[in-house]
Scaffold this motif. Structure first.
Motif, mmCIF file in Angstrom:
data_model
loop_
_atom_site.group_PDB
_atom_site.id
_atom_site.type_symbol
_atom_site.label_atom_id
_atom_site.label_comp_id
_atom_site.label_asym_id
_atom_site.label_seq_id
_atom_site.Cartn_x
_atom_site.Cartn_y
_atom_site.Cartn_z
ATOM 1 N N ILE A 78 0.651 -1.193 -0.109
ATOM 2 C CA ILE A 78 -0.355 0.107 0.200
ATOM 3 C C ILE A 78 1.240 1.290 0.158
ATOM 4 N N ALA A 121 1.571 2.073 -2.907
ATOM 5 C CA ALA A 121 0.953 2.489 -4.541
ATOM 6 C C ALA A 121 0.587 3.531 -3.875
ATOM 7 N N VAL A 122 0.629 4.358 -2.489
ATOM 8 C CA VAL A 122 0.522 5.352 -2.273
ATOM 9 C C VAL A 122 1.584 6.674 -2.719
ATOM 10 N N GLY A 125 2.914 6.279 -5.642
ATOM 11 C CA GLY A 125 2.625 6.492 -7.022
ATOM 12 C C GLY A 125 1.423 6.899 -7.235
ATOM 13 N N LEU A 126 0.567 7.246 -6.054
ATOM 14 C CA LEU A 126 -0.593 8.036 -6.422
ATOM 15 C C LEU A 126 -0.820 9.343 -6.164
ATOM 16 N N THR A 127 -0.265 9.388 -5.095
ATOM 17 C CA THR A 127 0.925 10.829 -5.045
ATOM 18 C C THR A 127 1.739 11.805 -6.318
ATOM 19 N N VAL A 187 -2.848 8.318 -13.474
ATOM 20 C CA VAL A 187 -3.340 7.525 -12.436
ATOM 21 C C VAL A 187 -3.016 5.518 -11.654
ATOM 22 N N VAL A 238 -0.244 3.810 -9.703
ATOM 23 C CA VAL A 238 -0.162 3.071 -8.664
ATOM 24 C C VAL A 238 0.438 1.462 -8.854
ATOM 25 N N GLY A 259 3.739 1.742 -8.625
ATOM 26 C CA GLY A 259 4.383 2.197 -7.183
ATOM 27 C C GLY A 259 4.333 0.477 -5.846
ATOM 28 N N ALA A 260 3.182 -0.003 -6.554
ATOM 29 C CA ALA A 260 3.247 -1.057 -5.738
ATOM 30 C C ALA A 260 3.679 -2.253 -6.657
#
Length: 291
Positions: free
Chosen positions: A222, A225-226, A228-230, A270, A274, A277-278
């Motif tokens: 997670i 993923a955070v 990547g999202l940020t 996006v 994510v 990143g994950a």
């Protein structure tokens, strides 16, 4: 029965809350590395997004240019222009045709250039516009075989160069995007590796207590993923600026851009942020988290 269901839901919520707390704790432990990762992620996604938007709009631009070209059909002296025109109308994917009788063409030429007083040497001509440039080559072959047609010409070499350049732009964009994606996963993977090393003793205690493997792994995934999202959210600012100038540049050629490239590319960013990143976190967890 309902009591068991409620207990099960309460347990799941408690586990989910604990996972979120562990994720937040992992982000706090990363300290200033969070800023480096997010900035790196945003920069990489901005470059990827700009390349993607450029490829989308230039592809549409090249298609627009190609579809604007016409095929010029020149007729033999004995051919009747209306009969040939009727045959051309029967071809597939013909958008429109324009008849240019030799008398009109000769009069237009005399208005533009100083020509000697001689008999009209020009042939009757028909300009053919196709629905799409991909149909032009096939149409040219059909037109050459028609009765009454002397010669057929179109900007074949220029269209070929446009197609080659379009493929080259797409290829370079794909290669750069793959490189940036691998680079991003490497950065995130190394960061998660440092977190795993820092929590090695705590993870060992959790494992001996019988805590599930995914309970230990999930906070790291997670966290990736955070990141990547940020990064994708921050990348929206430079991406929107880049798309504005790309559209302004293409509109200077009187080309109306699609208008959807920003929203489409942002959606891709996006998802990519994510997943990458994950994915980077998963690679590190799989490699360094021995549970």
């Amino acid at each position: 029965m309902s009591s068991l269901v409620m207990d099960s839901i309460t347990t799941e919520l408690r586990i989910a809350g604990r996972v979120i707390q562990e994720t937040i704790g992992g982000i706090k432990r990363s300290g200033w590395m969070n800023l480096i990762i997010v900035i790196t992620m945003a920069a990489i996604l901005s470059i990827f997004g700009t390349l993607s938007a450029f490829i989308i709009e230039t592809q549409l631009f090249f298609q627009h240019i190609g579809s604007g070209f016409e095929i010029s059909v020149y007729l033999k002296n004995e051919a009747k222009i209306e009969e040939v025109a009727q045959s051309i109308r029967g071809l597939d994917n013909v958008r429109r045709i324009e008849l240019v009788p030799k008398g009109k063409a000769w009069e237009d030429m005399k208005k533009t250039f100083q020509v000697p007083e001689i008999d009209n040497p020009l042939p009757d001509a028909i300009h053919v516009k196709m629905d799409d440039q991909q149909y032009m080559e096939g149409a040219v072959q059909q037109l050459k075989q028609m009765d009454g047609v002397e010669e057929v010409s179109y900007a074949r070499d220029f269209l070929k160069k446009l197609e080659d350049f379009s493929r080259a732009v797409s290829g370079v964009g794909l290669a750069v995007s793959l490189f940036l994606g691998v680079l991003t996963m490497f950065v995130i993977s190394n960061t998660i590796h440092l977190l795993i090393e820092a929590r090695a003793r705590e993870i060992e205690i959790l494992r001996m207590m019988g805590v599930g493997n995914w309970y230990i792994r999930l906070p790291f995934l997670i966290q990736g993923a955070v990141y990547g999202l940020t990064g994708a959210i921050i990348a929206y600012i430079p991406l929107s600026i880049a798309v504005y100038y790309i559209n302004a540049f293409l509109e200077s050629f009187r080309f109306s851009t699609s208008g959807y490239s920003l929203s489409f590319v942002m959606t891709v960013l996006v998802l990519m942020g994510v997943l990458v990143g994950a994915g980077g976190a998963f690679n590190s967890v799989r490699k360094y988290l021995h549970i």
